[in-house]
Design a protein around this motif. Structure first.
Motif, mmCIF file in Angstrom:
data_model
loop_
_atom_site.group_PDB
_atom_site.id
_atom_site.type_symbol
_atom_site.label_atom_id
_atom_site.label_comp_id
_atom_site.label_asym_id
_atom_site.label_seq_id
_atom_site.Cartn_x
_atom_site.Cartn_y
_atom_site.Cartn_z
ATOM 1 N N GLY A 31 52.409 44.013 35.441
ATOM 2 C CA GLY A 31 52.460 42.657 34.902
ATOM 3 C C GLY A 31 53.613 42.482 33.942
ATOM 4 N N ALA A 32 53.863 43.491 33.090
ATOM 5 C CA ALA A 32 54.979 43.436 32.147
ATOM 6 C C ALA A 32 56.316 43.400 32.890
ATOM 7 C CB ALA A 32 54.929 44.631 31.201
ATOM 8 N N GLU A 33 56.413 44.163 33.976
ATOM 9 C CA GLU A 33 57.650 44.158 34.771
ATOM 10 C C GLU A 33 57.890 42.782 35.382
ATOM 11 O OE1 GLU A 33 57.116 47.255 37.589
ATOM 12 O OE2 GLU A 33 57.645 48.869 36.180
ATOM 13 N N GLY A 34 56.831 42.168 35.888
ATOM 14 C CA GLY A 34 56.976 40.837 36.475
ATOM 15 C C GLY A 34 57.396 39.804 35.449
ATOM 16 N N ILE A 35 56.829 39.881 34.250
ATOM 17 C CA ILE A 35 57.190 38.941 33.178
ATOM 18 C C ILE A 35 58.640 39.137 32.763
ATOM 19 C CG2 ILE A 35 56.755 38.345 30.763
ATOM 20 C CD1 ILE A 35 53.791 38.997 31.319
ATOM 21 N N PHE A 36 59.061 40.393 32.623
ATOM 22 C CA PHE A 36 60.451 40.657 32.229
ATOM 23 C C PHE A 36 61.424 40.162 33.292
ATOM 24 C CE2 PHE A 36 64.236 43.352 32.329
ATOM 25 C CZ PHE A 36 64.731 43.123 31.062
ATOM 26 N N ASN A 37 61.133 40.431 34.565
ATOM 27 C CA ASN A 37 62.025 39.988 35.645
ATOM 28 C C ASN A 37 62.099 38.466 35.703
ATOM 29 O OD1 ASN A 37 62.606 42.621 36.423
ATOM 30 N ND2 ASN A 37 60.968 42.692 37.941
ATOM 31 N N GLY A 38 60.957 37.798 35.463
ATOM 32 C CA GLY A 38 60.966 36.336 35.439
ATOM 33 C C GLY A 38 61.801 35.796 34.299
ATOM 34 N N TRP A 39 61.682 36.436 33.122
ATOM 35 C CA TRP A 39 62.504 36.016 31.972
ATOM 36 C C TRP A 39 63.984 36.262 32.267
ATOM 37 C CZ3 TRP A 39 65.598 39.448 29.192
ATOM 38 C CH2 TRP A 39 66.261 38.889 28.100
ATOM 39 N N ALA A 40 64.310 37.412 32.893
ATOM 40 C CA ALA A 40 65.707 37.767 33.170
ATOM 41 C C ALA A 40 66.342 36.822 34.181
ATOM 42 C CB ALA A 40 65.798 39.209 33.656
ATOM 43 N N ARG A 41 65.532 36.089 34.952
ATOM 44 C CA ARG A 41 66.064 35.132 35.925
ATOM 45 C C ARG A 41 66.105 33.710 35.376
ATOM 46 N NH1 ARG A 41 62.356 38.015 39.435
ATOM 47 N NH2 ARG A 41 63.509 39.498 40.760
ATOM 48 N N SER A 42 65.733 33.530 34.125
ATOM 49 C CA SER A 42 65.700 32.186 33.543
ATOM 50 C C SER A 42 67.114 31.639 33.360
ATOM 51 C CB SER A 42 64.955 32.200 32.207
ATOM 52 O OG SER A 42 65.614 33.036 31.267
ATOM 53 N N SER A 43 67.200 30.347 33.102
ATOM 54 C CA SER A 43 68.491 29.653 33.104
ATOM 55 C C SER A 43 69.416 30.061 31.968
ATOM 56 C CB SER A 43 68.253 28.133 33.035
ATOM 57 O OG SER A 43 67.535 27.792 31.864
ATOM 58 N N LYS A 44 68.869 30.639 30.891
ATOM 59 C CA LYS A 44 69.711 30.995 29.750
ATOM 60 C C LYS A 44 70.283 32.414 29.845
ATOM 61 C CE LYS A 44 67.366 27.953 26.432
ATOM 62 N NZ LYS A 44 66.642 27.889 25.141
ATOM 63 N N VAL A 45 69.719 33.213 30.725
ATOM 64 C CA VAL A 45 70.105 34.627 30.814
ATOM 65 C C VAL A 45 71.177 34.809 31.886
ATOM 66 C CG1 VAL A 45 69.260 36.971 31.208
ATOM 67 C CG2 VAL A 45 67.783 35.278 30.100
ATOM 68 N N SER A 46 72.102 35.722 31.634
ATOM 69 C CA SER A 46 73.190 35.993 32.567
ATOM 70 C C SER A 46 72.648 36.373 33.945
ATOM 71 C CB SER A 46 74.073 37.122 32.037
ATOM 72 O OG SER A 46 75.012 37.534 33.013
ATOM 73 N N LYS A 47 73.223 35.786 34.982
ATOM 74 C CA LYS A 47 72.821 36.101 36.344
ATOM 75 C C LYS A 47 73.122 37.560 36.698
ATOM 76 C CE LYS A 47 71.832 33.595 39.354
ATOM 77 N NZ LYS A 47 70.531 33.246 39.979
ATOM 78 N N LYS A 48 74.021 38.171 35.972
ATOM 79 C CA LYS A 48 74.405 39.547 36.250
ATOM 80 C C LYS A 48 73.513 40.571 35.552
ATOM 81 C CE LYS A 48 79.283 38.208 36.753
ATOM 82 N NZ LYS A 48 80.664 38.432 36.253
ATOM 83 N N LEU A 49 72.521 40.088 34.767
ATOM 84 C CA LEU A 49 71.714 41.008 33.979
ATOM 85 C C LEU A 49 70.918 41.978 34.843
ATOM 86 C CD1 LEU A 49 70.518 42.089 31.393
ATOM 87 C CD2 LEU A 49 68.842 40.238 31.434
ATOM 88 N N LEU A 50 70.079 41.473 35.742
ATOM 89 C CA LEU A 50 69.218 42.358 36.524
ATOM 90 C C LEU A 50 70.005 43.383 37.339
ATOM 91 C CD1 LEU A 50 66.296 40.045 37.700
ATOM 92 C CD2 LEU A 50 66.217 41.922 36.068
ATOM 93 N N PRO A 51 71.075 42.983 38.059
ATOM 94 C CA PRO A 51 71.834 44.008 38.797
ATOM 95 C C PRO A 51 72.570 44.987 37.875
ATOM 96 C CG PRO A 51 72.298 41.795 39.648
ATOM 97 C CD PRO A 51 71.567 41.626 38.367
ATOM 98 N N GLY A 52 72.861 44.552 36.649
ATOM 99 C CA GLY A 52 73.667 45.387 35.762
ATOM 100 C C GLY A 52 72.880 46.194 34.755
ATOM 101 N N ILE A 53 71.545 46.121 34.787
ATOM 102 C CA ILE A 53 70.719 46.837 33.811
ATOM 103 C C ILE A 53 70.793 48.348 34.046
ATOM 104 C CG2 ILE A 53 68.311 47.404 33.301
ATOM 105 C CD1 ILE A 53 67.670 44.521 33.107
ATOM 106 N N ARG A 54 70.861 49.085 32.953
ATOM 107 C CA ARG A 54 70.839 50.547 32.992
ATOM 108 C C ARG A 54 69.804 51.064 31.992
ATOM 109 N NH1 ARG A 54 73.203 49.083 36.620
ATOM 110 N NH2 ARG A 54 75.275 49.633 37.450
ATOM 111 N N ASN A 55 69.204 52.207 32.305
ATOM 112 C CA ASN A 55 68.267 52.899 31.409
ATOM 113 C C ASN A 55 67.137 51.972 30.935
ATOM 114 O OD1 ASN A 55 69.909 55.233 31.526
ATOM 115 N ND2 ASN A 55 71.216 54.436 29.887
ATOM 116 N N LEU A 56 66.501 51.315 31.877
ATOM 117 C CA LEU A 56 65.399 50.398 31.564
ATOM 118 C C LEU A 56 64.120 51.193 31.313
ATOM 119 C CD1 LEU A 56 64.225 47.484 31.476
ATOM 120 C CD2 LEU A 56 63.901 47.670 33.954
ATOM 121 N N THR A 57 63.468 50.939 30.161
ATOM 122 C CA THR A 57 62.219 51.632 29.830
ATOM 123 C C THR A 57 61.181 50.628 29.344
ATOM 124 O OG1 THR A 57 62.912 52.060 27.533
ATOM 125 C CG2 THR A 57 63.414 53.753 29.169
ATOM 126 N N TYR A 58 59.924 50.932 29.645
ATOM 127 C CA TYR A 58 58.788 50.134 29.179
ATOM 128 C C TYR A 58 57.900 51.037 28.321
ATOM 129 C CZ TYR A 58 59.883 46.505 32.638
ATOM 130 O OH TYR A 58 60.489 45.516 33.369
#
Length: 251
Positions: free
Chosen positions: A52-79
């Protein structure tokens, strides 16, 4: 050795001066202790799991204010799960019960000053409640720091451990932190890779110049200038909309 009364069963609890927590040997309830006295120690369960936390983060990362390049460019992601301490104050204000929540630990995230504690989700921390996995953060702010500024009279004051997901990642060589409320799913963030506004500004300026030139051309080249300007401008509008849409998808 000092003693306080257990808020749950009334037995005396012995503790050493300087202790922040004590446990009742009769009912196994944990009690929080600071200079204002003793109070209940509550904890809230996680209602949002890792997926659920992953889904919420991915939804936030796709929002209109966040860079479109964020999700493909993320490194060392930890929860990471962590329990964040807050103080809960129940106050009688002109005959009406009101609830106030303040952080019990220093934080730079403004959203953590307004966490929503729902009474139905609170669990008294006793032997029936097990905490395995999440980091439990220790308070570094005394409850007494808030008492002079609270309205009304006290009905109850307690330390509440709030469930959070700490999402840390690297993007373009910089580290970022996003906090997700493990109870409601609300997202708290102070710094993140923002979507560039430069392409949209250039499109706006270019469209304005193009519409202006087409208006001038219609006005000076044809007898019915206003009508011909409209004819020239109308085909340009869909092209500008299409360009803006493609830019939105890309950036």
């Amino acid at each position: 050795m000092a003693e306080i009364k257990c808020d749950k069963c009334g037995a005396q609890i012995k503790f050493e001066p300087g202790d922040r927590f004590a446990r009742c040997k009769y009912c196994d309830t944990q009690v929080f202790i600071d200079r204002s006295g003793a109070g209940f120690f509550y904890i809230m369960p996680y209602l949002i799991d890792r997926s659920g936390a992953e889904g919420i983060f991915n939804g936030w990362a796709r929002s209109s204010k966040v860079s479109k390049k964020l999700l493909p460019g993320i490194r060392n992601l930890t929860y990471k799960q962590q329990y964040f301490p807050v103080y809960m104050f129940k106050r009688d204000v002109s005959g009406e019960e009101k609830l106030y929540v303040q952080p019990a630990r220093s934080t730079t995230l403004p959203g953590l000053h307004s966490l929503k504690v729902l009474a139905g989700d609170l669990k008294i921390f006793d032997k029936s409640y097990k905490v395995e996995g999440p980091d439990v953060l220790v308070p570094d702010i005394d409850m007494t720091a808030y008492l002079p500024f609270l309205p009304g009279t006290a009905k109850e004051q307690a330390l509440v451990y709030f469930p959070l997901w700490d999402v840390e990642y690297e993007y373009d060589g910089k580290k970022y932190v996003t906090i997700i409320d493990g109870s409601s799913g609300e997202v708290f963030v102070s710094d993140y890779p923002v979507r560039s506004s430069a392409p949209f500004i250039l499109i706006t300026i270019g469209a304005f110049i193009l519409f202006f030139l087409e208006s001038l051309a219609g006005f000076f080249l044809f007898k019915n200038g206003l009508c011909c300007s409209s004819v020239l401008i109308l085909p340009t509008i869909p092209a500008v909309i299409l360009l803006a849409n493609r830019t939105l998808r890309r950036f």
